[in-house]
Design a protein around this motif. Structure first.
Motif, PDB file in Angstrom:
ATOM      1  N   THR A  50       0.826  -1.216   0.000  1.00 53.61           N
ATOM      2  CA  THR A  50       0.000   0.000   0.000  1.00 53.61           C
ATOM      3  C   THR A  50       0.859   1.264   0.000  1.00 53.61           C
ATOM      4  O   THR A  50       0.599   2.205  -0.760  1.00 53.61           O
ATOM      5  N   ILE A  51       1.884   1.271   0.871  1.00 49.99           N
ATOM      6  CA  ILE A  51       2.728   2.471   0.979  1.00 49.99           C
ATOM      7  C   ILE A  51       3.562   2.644  -0.295  1.00 49.99           C
ATOM      8  O   ILE A  51       3.738   3.759  -0.788  1.00 49.99           O
ATOM      9  N   HIS A 104       1.382   4.116  -2.838  1.00 45.73           N
ATOM     10  CA  HIS A 104       1.116   5.512  -2.466  1.00 45.73           C
ATOM     11  C   HIS A 104       2.319   6.399  -2.806  1.00 45.73           C
ATOM     12  O   HIS A 104       2.165   7.507  -3.329  1.00 45.73           O
ATOM     13  N   ARG A 131       2.654   6.961  -6.495  1.00 41.38           N
ATOM     14  CA  ARG A 131       1.629   7.892  -6.942  1.00 41.38           C
ATOM     15  C   ARG A 131       2.021   9.327  -6.569  1.00 41.38           C
ATOM     16  O   ARG A 131       1.917  10.243  -7.371  1.00 41.38           O
ATOM     17  N   THR A 157       2.684  14.422   8.275  1.00 44.13           N
ATOM     18  CA  THR A 157       1.847  13.284   7.922  1.00 44.13           C
ATOM     19  C   THR A 157       2.338  12.004   8.595  1.00 44.13           C
ATOM     20  O   THR A 157       1.672  10.979   8.528  1.00 44.13           O
ATOM     21  N   ALA A 158       3.511  12.087   9.253  1.00 45.05           N
ATOM     22  CA  ALA A 158       4.051  10.899   9.927  1.00 45.05           C
ATOM     23  C   ALA A 158       3.067  10.416  10.993  1.00 45.05           C
ATOM     24  O   ALA A 158       2.881   9.212  11.187  1.00 45.05           O
ATOM     25  N   PHE A 212      -0.109  10.595  10.940  1.00 45.33           N
ATOM     26  CA  PHE A 212      -1.190   9.870  10.251  1.00 45.33           C
ATOM     27  C   PHE A 212      -0.697   8.475   9.862  1.00 45.33           C
ATOM     28  O   PHE A 212      -1.308   7.462  10.217  1.00 45.33           O
ATOM     29  N   LEU A 213       0.420   8.431   9.185  1.00 45.45           N
ATOM     30  CA  LEU A 213       0.917   7.155   8.640  1.00 45.45           C
ATOM     31  C   LEU A 213       1.255   6.154   9.743  1.00 45.45           C
ATOM     32  O   LEU A 213       0.874   4.989   9.684  1.00 45.45           O
ATOM     33  N   LEU A 214       1.958   6.630  10.766  1.00 43.36           N
ATOM     34  CA  LEU A 214       2.502   5.703  11.763  1.00 43.36           C
ATOM     35  C   LEU A 214       1.518   5.325  12.865  1.00 43.36           C
ATOM     36  O   LEU A 214       1.865   4.576  13.775  1.00 43.36           O
ATOM     37  N   THR A 215       0.294   5.853  12.799  1.00 44.07           N
ATOM     38  CA  THR A 215      -0.707   5.396  13.761  1.00 44.07           C
ATOM     39  C   THR A 215      -1.652   4.389  13.098  1.00 44.07           C
ATOM     40  O   THR A 215      -2.706   4.085  13.633  1.00 44.07           O
ATOM     41  N   HIS A 216      -1.240   3.898  11.954  1.00 46.52           N
ATOM     42  CA  HIS A 216      -1.937   2.773  11.334  1.00 46.52           C
ATOM     43  C   HIS A 216      -1.178   1.494  11.707  1.00 46.52           C
ATOM     44  O   HIS A 216       0.007   1.551  12.046  1.00 46.52           O
ATOM     45  N   PRO A 217      -1.866   0.359  11.638  1.00 47.83           N
ATOM     46  CA  PRO A 217      -1.180  -0.886  12.048  1.00 47.83           C
ATOM     47  C   PRO A 217      -0.144  -1.354  11.021  1.00 47.83           C
ATOM     48  O   PRO A 217      -0.309  -2.373  10.367  1.00 47.83           O
ATOM     49  N   VAL A 218       0.880  -0.548  10.871  1.00 47.29           N
ATOM     50  CA  VAL A 218       1.965  -0.874   9.948  1.00 47.29           C
ATOM     51  C   VAL A 218       3.257  -0.707  10.739  1.00 47.29           C
ATOM     52  O   VAL A 218       3.449   0.338  11.351  1.00 47.29           O
ATOM     53  N   ARG A 235       7.126   0.003  11.636  1.00 48.86           N
ATOM     54  CA  ARG A 235       8.066   0.975  11.064  1.00 48.86           C
ATOM     55  C   ARG A 235       9.010   0.322  10.055  1.00 48.86           C
ATOM     56  O   ARG A 235       9.265   0.915   9.010  1.00 48.86           O
ATOM     57  N   ARG A 242       8.341  -1.956   8.058  1.00 49.38           N
ATOM     58  CA  ARG A 242       7.593  -2.097   6.800  1.00 49.38           C
ATOM     59  C   ARG A 242       7.496  -0.758   6.072  1.00 49.38           C
ATOM     60  O   ARG A 242       7.627  -0.685   4.846  1.00 49.38           O
ATOM     61  N   ARG A 265       1.614  -3.073  16.549  1.00 45.66           N
ATOM     62  CA  ARG A 265       0.759  -3.270  15.368  1.00 45.66           C
ATOM     63  C   ARG A 265      -0.633  -3.759  15.764  1.00 45.66           C
ATOM     64  O   ARG A 265      -1.645  -3.257  15.278  1.00 45.66           O
ATOM     65  N   LEU A 281      -2.520  -0.876  17.364  1.00 46.01           N
ATOM     66  CA  LEU A 281      -2.964   0.155  16.425  1.00 46.01           C
ATOM     67  C   LEU A 281      -4.106  -0.325  15.534  1.00 46.01           C
ATOM     68  O   LEU A 281      -4.904   0.481  15.052  1.00 46.01           O
ATOM     69  N   MET A 315      -3.248  16.553   9.623  1.00 42.98           N
ATOM     70  CA  MET A 315      -2.550  16.870   8.376  1.00 42.98           C
ATOM     71  C   MET A 315      -2.547  15.653   7.466  1.00 42.98           C
ATOM     72  O   MET A 315      -2.338  14.530   7.920  1.00 42.98           O
ATOM     73  N   ARG A 362      -5.070  -0.584   6.771  1.00 41.79           N
ATOM     74  CA  ARG A 362      -5.657  -1.479   7.771  1.00 41.79           C
ATOM     75  C   ARG A 362      -6.125  -2.780   7.142  1.00 41.79           C
ATOM     76  O   ARG A 362      -6.642  -3.659   7.843  1.00 41.79           O
TER      77      ARG A 362
END
Lengths: 261, 304
Positions: free
Chosen positions: A2-3, A6, A9, A103-104, A106-112, A114, A116, B72, B75, B86, B104
């Motif tokens: 996904t990243i 992204h 893109r 945006t870090a 946003f990104l890093l509070t998803h279940p991914v 670091r 990855r 993980r 989260l 942002m 997710r």
């Protein structure tokens, strides 16, 4: 992935602009060759007798009268330096732009994890460099076909491989630095690419400075050496691989522990 | 089961104050308010819980999982709304929501569309064109679309107009009734008093008190407003005196009989005796740092 998707893109506009600029210059260089070829013998002699200047660009060892010699100098500079700048900018921004743009969080509070994030971003940087070089090579081959030249395929392949490896190394080193930055490091990236470029010129000038070829990735991407030797210099490549590895390891270790403020 | 449990959680970094020995307990299913002035350590606490910052000392668990080791898994059960939302500028709202859902590994399109409709957010707008409030709405949909077990919301209503605020809290209430835990930070006390069942106060990185909201309000102290007199009676336990032209207001903690007896001879024309609101309790903590770090206060909330 996904990243990775992204990132590609998000970076496509930048990639298109850099590709457009590099492809245009490459095409111009190749397409003007027939017109210049007639005057080349004379120019070649002049170019090879400009002392330090000739040495710095490796022109003392190349024959401008042959297409491959002309290509090595002109296109080597276009794709080598242009690609290096693109690689440096893409690498240095990869991780740090998330903090710069806030945006870090946003990104890093998803279940991914670091690692990855780092891995996918690194893959995205590499993918962009490969795309840029593949497209640049395709344009070059089309232009070469258009002017009816048939340079040695192996040497051409080696040149493109060297430019690709050199850009990959610069990108990875910058990527490693990116993990330590809290904001964009455009200046650092551009500066580093320029320093590497000039270190190679200095290394070309005197025997005492030859060791600098171990430090700069331009050392093994020197067109004059590749064309005259018919191979990439293994020792310089090994040194480059070592620096690239350090960059990757630094990125993974640092980013995994980094506080995102 | 506890949703959030911290023990002596400490984070000190750079010039920021961070948090010091924070003991916080949020039960599964709570609607929990985390109150404190700006810079008190609310965001640091939240960022540490989410793994953006690594703790200097202490431990923290979310749904029984350690925040360091099981980041993980933790989260994947959290919906987080940062105080300053942002996003990637070039994308559209729809792309951001999709990206978040993809990270997710979920398909949240239906729920995203439903939330956008309720919050009046146009999904086809570009992020860079959004006002602060609309950006906040996009952040809210990101935090809510995957229906997590725990909502962590950092100052969620700043920038939202009152109607959208009400709708947002209505959605949160629904989720809470379905069993989800809500943990929100705020410096707007009325908001916490209205919606939260539990609340904790933090100041200078330290937890001052944590209790049920009505118990925080129901303290030994009363707010007394009396008309016809300009100064309070001479009694022990009177503080926070506010004098008006022909009225006086003060906090009183002590025997009601003594208060009535002291007021009886005075020319009082009007009187109200009420619970102090959270704002007063909060300001009380905020203004008097030295006298409110005792353990009993943390447990009982009867500091006033």
């Amino acid at each position: 992935m996904t990243i990775w998707k992204h990132e590609l893109r998000a970076g496509r506009a930048s990639l298109c602009v850099w590709f457009g600029a590099i492809a245009f210059l490459l095409a111009v260089c190749v397409l003007i060759y027939p017109e210049m070829a007639g005057q080349m013998d004379e120019m070649s002699e002049t170019f090879s007798q400009m002392g330090g200047f000739s040495q710095a660009f490796g022109m003392d060892r190349l024959n401008f009268g042959e297409f491959i010699g002309f290509f090595g100098i002109e296109c080597g500079n276009v794709l080598g330096l242009g690609g290096a700048l693109f690689a440096a900018l893409t690498g240095i921004a990869a991780l740090s732009k998330e903090e710069e743009g806030h945006t870090a969080e946003f990104l890093l509070t998803h279940p991914v994890s670091r690692p990855r994030v780092v891995a996918e971003k690194l893959c995205a940087v590499m993918t962009q460099i490969i795309l840029l070089n593949a497209a640049a090579a395709a344009v070059t081959y089309l232009c070469i076909a258009a002017i009816g030249e048939s340079p040695d395929g192996k040497t051409m392949a080696l040149l493109f491989l060297a430019y690709l490896l050199m850009q990959a190394e610069i990108a990875v080193i910058c990527f490693g630095i990116s993990a330590f930055l809290g904001r964009g490091g455009t200046g650092i990236g551009l500066g580093l690419a320029a320093v590497f470029y000039f270190l190679n010129m200095i290394a070309n000038l005197t025997e005492q400075a030859r060791f600098l070829k171990y430090v700069t990735p331009f050392g093994y991407a020197e067109s004059a050496d590749i064309i005259t030797e018919g191979r990439l210099e293994g020792k310089y490549l090994a040194a480059g691989a070592f620096f690239a590895l350090v960059g990757v390891i630094a990125a993974f270790i640092r980013y995994a522990r980094k506080d995102i403020g | 089961m506890t949703a959030i449990l911290t023990k002596q959680l400490t984070k000190s970094y750079g010039r920021n104050r961070g948090i010091t020995e924070l003991d916080l307990c949020v039960h599964d299913g709570d609607f929990f308010g985390f109150i404190g002035p700006n810079g008190a350590g609310k965001s640091t606490t939240i960022r540490t819980l989410l793994g953006l910052l690594s703790p200097t000392a202490g431990t923290a668990e979310i749904f029984g999982r350690d925040i360091r080791g099981d980041k993980r898994e933790i989260l994947s059960e959290i919906g987080y709304l940062p105080s300053e939302t942002m996003f990637y500028q070039g994308l559209r709202v729809r792309d951001i929501l999709r990206f978040s859902a993809d990270l997710r590994g979920q398909d949240c399109r239906k729920e995203a569309a439903r939330l956008c409709e309720r919050l009046e957010l146009d999904m086809s707008r570009k992020i860079r064109e959004l006002s602060l409030g609309n950006r906040k709405k996009a952040g809210i949909v990101c935090a809510l679309q995957h229906k997590p077990r725990l909502y962590v919301l950092d100052e969620p209503t700043s920038g939202l107009d009152p109607l959208i605020q009400r709708e947002f809290y209505a959605v949160l209430k629904e989720r809470n009734e379905e069993g989800a835990t809500v943990f929100l930070s705020s410096h707007i006390l009325s908001e916490v008093q209205r919606y939260c069942s539990h609340a904790a106060m933090i100041r200078d990185g330290r937890l001052l008190v944590s209790d049920r909201v009505e118990r925080l309000g129901h303290t030994a102290a009363k707010r007394v407003c009396a008309g016809g007199i300009c100064s309070p009676p001479a009694l022990e336990g009177i503080r926070n005196v506010k004098k008006g032209a022909s009225s006086v207001s003060f906090l009183y903690s002590g025997s009601p009989q003594k208060l009535l007896a002291a007021l009886a001879p005075l020319p009082v024309t009007d009187i109200t005796i009420a619970e102090p609101d959270l704002e007063e309790i909060f300001l009380h903590y905020y203004e008097k740092p030295q006298s409110h770090t005792g353990k009993a206060e943390k447990e009982g909330g009867n500091a006033i």
